[in-house]
Design a protein around this motif. Sequence first.
Motif, PDB file in Angstrom:
ATOM      1  N   LYS A 198       7.078  13.097  19.349  1.00  0.00           N
ATOM      2  CA  LYS A 198       6.281  11.887  19.093  1.00  0.00           C
ATOM      3  C   LYS A 198       6.991  11.158  17.971  1.00  0.00           C
ATOM      4  O   LYS A 198       7.083  11.664  16.855  1.00  0.00           O
ATOM      5  CB  LYS A 198       4.868  12.302  18.675  1.00  0.00           C
ATOM      6  N   GLY A 250       1.721   2.000  11.473  1.00  0.00           N
ATOM      7  CA  GLY A 250       2.183   0.620  11.325  1.00  0.00           C
ATOM      8  C   GLY A 250       1.181  -0.432  11.762  1.00  0.00           C
ATOM      9  O   GLY A 250       1.411  -1.627  11.595  1.00  0.00           O
ATOM     10  N   ASN A 306       1.429  10.107   3.108  1.00  0.00           N
ATOM     11  CA  ASN A 306       0.126   9.999   2.464  1.00  0.00           C
ATOM     12  C   ASN A 306       0.050  10.811   1.181  1.00  0.00           C
ATOM     13  O   ASN A 306      -0.623  10.410   0.226  1.00  0.00           O
ATOM     14  CB  ASN A 306      -0.983  10.408   3.442  1.00  0.00           C
ATOM     15  N   HIS A 358      -5.161   5.619   0.457  1.00  0.00           N
ATOM     16  CA  HIS A 358      -5.050   6.365  -0.803  1.00  0.00           C
ATOM     17  C   HIS A 358      -4.490   5.468  -1.890  1.00  0.00           C
ATOM     18  O   HIS A 358      -3.563   4.705  -1.655  1.00  0.00           O
ATOM     19  CB  HIS A 358      -4.193   7.619  -0.613  1.00  0.00           C
ATOM     20  N   PHE A 390       0.818  -1.225   0.000  1.00  0.00           N
ATOM     21  CA  PHE A 390       0.000   0.000   0.000  1.00  0.00           C
ATOM     22  C   PHE A 390       0.848   1.270   0.000  1.00  0.00           C
ATOM     23  O   PHE A 390       0.331   2.374  -0.108  1.00  0.00           O
ATOM     24  CB  PHE A 390      -0.935   0.040   1.223  1.00  0.00           C
ATOM     25  N   GLU A 430      -1.882  -0.809  10.547  1.00  0.00           N
ATOM     26  CA  GLU A 430      -2.563  -1.225   9.302  1.00  0.00           C
ATOM     27  C   GLU A 430      -3.863  -1.956   9.629  1.00  0.00           C
ATOM     28  O   GLU A 430      -4.768  -1.362  10.148  1.00  0.00           O
ATOM     29  CB  GLU A 430      -1.624  -2.079   8.429  1.00  0.00           C
ATOM     30  N   GLY A 462       0.806   6.241  16.169  1.00  0.00           N
ATOM     31  CA  GLY A 462       0.034   5.001  16.002  1.00  0.00           C
ATOM     32  C   GLY A 462       0.255   4.276  14.693  1.00  0.00           C
ATOM     33  O   GLY A 462      -0.476   3.335  14.376  1.00  0.00           O
TER      34      GLY A 462
END
Length: 353
Positions: free
Chosen positions: A132, A169, A313, A246, A65, A171, A167
């Motif tokens: 983060k 990974g 993304n 996407h 993906f 999936e 958060g």
Amino acid sequence: MNLKEKILAEERVSFDEALTLYEMDFFELGEIADTLRQKRHGKKTYFNINRHINPTNVCADVCKFCAYSATRKNPNQYTMTHDEIMDIVKDIDSRGAKEVHIVSAHNPNTGLEWYLEIFKKIKTAYPHLHVKALTAAEVDFLSRHYGKTYDEILDLMVAYGVDSMPGGGAEIFDEKIRDYICKGKVTSDQWLEIHRKWHERGKKSNVTMLFGHVESRANRVDHMMRIRELQDKTGGFNCFIPLVYHTQNNYLNIKEPITANEILRTMAISRIVLDNVPHLKAYWVTSTVNLALVAQEFGANDLDGTIEKESINSAAGAKSANGVKLEDFTALIKNSGFIPVERDSVYNEIKVW
Ligand code: V47
């Protein structure tokens, strides 16, 4: 008591009940999720002033993906130096950012110190910035590549100044789907184990779900159930983030993007199922800003942030490469009937805009 009454009485829904919610009248489902949202958060919509930095796109793993990894459809490799990263941090700090969100691909060539030293450099120069960083997928990669246990990597993260874990990974946890879309990467059990261990260190994290590709509705509900189970034990997840898949520049080859109706249903159902996770993020980068604004009425109470720059993304077709201006962001939230509340990374309120 019917299912609606049960949810409004704040009783927990089962897997089968959650699945039947997909068949419910669209607006009735939205109204239930909105009621739960308003009980917890009223009309407040949280966001933060943040910047995403993706320091390298060179990746040892192969996820179907992903359009970001340089070893796949994107031939343009890059790896930032620490000086380049520090220049970005200096700039965003001068413009009021409170959080830096650092996520990389799994680059086998940099050495472990390259991954870790940057956090210490940022915390030393800008102790007020929240770092983060490192998804469970990166933790797993670093552990495998450098022969360290998860505990050792997590302890190093704490020592080097990572404040919370993003958060990414996660999936889809279903093993069959996971094997198809990202074979060889951190497994579902390992992803959850890493976050459990992080929470045991008194630290917070987020959890995502990538949806709208080859997974079924049942796979999504199963994903939510596994999160709910761990959250019952640790309480360490701040926020659930359903990421809309996407379709461009990657190898999954999905022709029909998911519909807005299905996205909003999934948001609403996650608000209902995840009764123990306080925040639900409509990540505008993957849902579009317009749909994220509507999602505020389907259970979402967080719109992430201004972001400024985003590479993962947007490589797959999201229109997020340059973030959103703060004035535009707050105006959009206000004009949609909600109250924009700037928060820090662990949801302390900073300012009502
Ligand atoms: O894990 C990769 C996703 C994630 C595609 O913790 C894709 O606050 C859509 O995890 N289409 C990284 N999504 C982003 C992420 C995140 C984002 C914002 C906030 C937080 C947080 C975490 O991006 C990856 C993967 O699931 N992704 N490729 C794609 N084609």
